[in-house]
Design an enzyme around this catalytic site. Sequence first.
Site, PDB file in Angstrom:
ATOM      1  N   LYS A 173     104.468  63.367  71.246  1.00  0.00           N
ATOM      2  CA  LYS A 173     105.769  63.523  70.887  1.00  0.00           C
ATOM      3  C   LYS A 173     106.832  64.051  70.698  1.00  0.00           C
ATOM      4  O   LYS A 173     107.203  64.690  69.304  1.00  0.00           O
ATOM      5  CB  LYS A 173     105.186  62.019  69.599  1.00  0.00           C
ATOM      6  CG  LYS A 173     106.869  61.298  69.690  1.00  0.00           C
ATOM      7  CD  LYS A 173     107.138  60.314  68.928  1.00  0.00           C
ATOM      8  CE  LYS A 173     107.831  59.256  68.531  1.00  0.00           C
ATOM      9  NZ  LYS A 173     107.723  58.350  67.814  1.00  0.00           N
ATOM     10  N   LYS A 226     105.226  61.554  75.010  1.00  0.00           N
ATOM     11  CA  LYS A 226     105.832  60.344  75.276  1.00  0.00           C
ATOM     12  C   LYS A 226     106.739  61.651  74.881  1.00  0.00           C
ATOM     13  O   LYS A 226     107.365  62.166  73.914  1.00  0.00           O
ATOM     14  CB  LYS A 226     105.874  59.805  74.186  1.00  0.00           C
ATOM     15  CG  LYS A 226     107.418  59.242  73.641  1.00  0.00           C
ATOM     16  CD  LYS A 226     106.724  58.069  72.354  1.00  0.00           C
ATOM     17  CE  LYS A 226     108.169  57.536  72.472  1.00  0.00           C
ATOM     18  NZ  LYS A 226     108.079  56.796  71.088  1.00  0.00           N
TER      19      LYS A 226
HETATM   20  C1  PBG Z   1     108.842  54.946  66.274  1.00  0.00           C
HETATM   21  C2  PBG Z   1     108.604  55.065  67.974  1.00  0.00           C
HETATM   22  C3  PBG Z   1     109.530  55.333  68.608  1.00  0.00           C
HETATM   23  C4  PBG Z   1     109.492  54.995  70.182  1.00  0.00           C
HETATM   24  C5  PBG Z   1     108.557  54.320  70.373  1.00  0.00           C
HETATM   25  N1  PBG Z   1     108.131  54.020  68.952  1.00  0.00           N
HETATM   26  C6  PBG Z   1     111.381  55.543  68.303  1.00  0.00           C
HETATM   27  C7  PBG Z   1     111.198  56.677  68.098  1.00  0.00           C
HETATM   28  O1  PBG Z   1     110.436  57.524  67.803  1.00  0.00           O
HETATM   29  O2  PBG Z   1     112.388  57.045  67.609  1.00  0.00           O
HETATM   30  C8  PBG Z   1     110.908  55.179  71.434  1.00  0.00           C
HETATM   31  C9  PBG Z   1     110.233  54.083  73.001  1.00  0.00           C
HETATM   32  C10 PBG Z   1     111.603  53.883  73.385  1.00  0.00           C
HETATM   33  O3  PBG Z   1     112.027  54.925  73.697  1.00  0.00           O
HETATM   34  O4  PBG Z   1     111.713  53.258  74.059  1.00  0.00           O
HETATM   35  N2  PBG Z   1     108.104  54.113  66.302  1.00  0.00           N
END
Ligand code: PBG
Length: 302
Positions: A173, A226
């Site tokens: 991520k 991601k």
């Molecule tokens: C954190 C989380 C995020 C997203 C999914 N889980 C936000 C972040 O890390 O700031 C983002 C998903 C998206 O942008 O569609 N719980």
Amino acid sequence: MNELIAPLFVREGRNIHQEIPSMPGQYQYSVDQALETVRRWSGKGLRAVLLFGIPESKDPTGSGAWDDNAAVQRLSGAIKETMNDMLVITDTCLCEYTDHGHCGPVVHRPDGQADVDNDAALELLGKVATSQARSGADIVAPSAMMDGQVSAIRKELDEAGFQTTAIMSYAVKFASGFYAPFRDAAESPPAFGDRRTYQMDFRTTGQAIMEAAGDVAEGADIIMVKPAAAYLDVIAHVRRNFEAPLAAYHVSGEYSMIKAAVREGWLDERVVAMEVTTAIKRAGADLIITYFAEQLADWLGE
Ligand code: PBG
């Protein structure tokens, strides 16, 4: 179609069906409305949802996340009771539930710097995962990027008797500008600082392999990359190096960017959404989390 996972935002209250301004076509729903929506998706052939919760009130530890009576838990239970072929995946994180918007409790160091307390977060994430499993979640999806979160959650789940609850880990991520609309949707922008101390630097791919290997060793059943569309090389790279099922998350900003251009009449939505989703699949993703899921189901059904 079987590879699509539809994200959904659920909040407290009744009869709420409120469009998210920065994510046209996406809504915050109360449990009753969310259940109707999931039922519609099921009718169109979608088989999996990823649930995010927005609590009534937030606190420093994010205790709403492990409340067995919170919206995510109630919705999970209701889906499993009424739709036995719908897979329920829950986002296992604290940032939507903490008043400071970080993914774990914050400690203030002697030098005045604030930082997320990794080990304290692990304990809380274990509680969140077991509460979600108890409510009926088939898969928990830890997204906090805390070190050791997969093994901590696996251990808690096993001890609570949820050996068959799977873990889909947000293994790779990146700290990304593309999450901005999500933070509106989940009402979770960090109140100070950013998430770069626990999310990955997008300039490197070497760390991607390390993070994925770590999560697989800790017991992740599915690993995730991601964002997706701007990271096709990373998806392909992870695919080549791992046997584990691979998910890719086409995130909020990647979605909203297309929606905005479509609104302006600059892009053909159907063509572009199909093209991007196919590219993510072509890169090697077995599962695709996408806000276009319902539309894709409509188009594929034609
Ligand atoms: C954190 C989380 C995020 C997203 C999914 N889980 C936000 C972040 O890390 O700031 C983002 C998903 C998206 O942008 O569609 N719980």
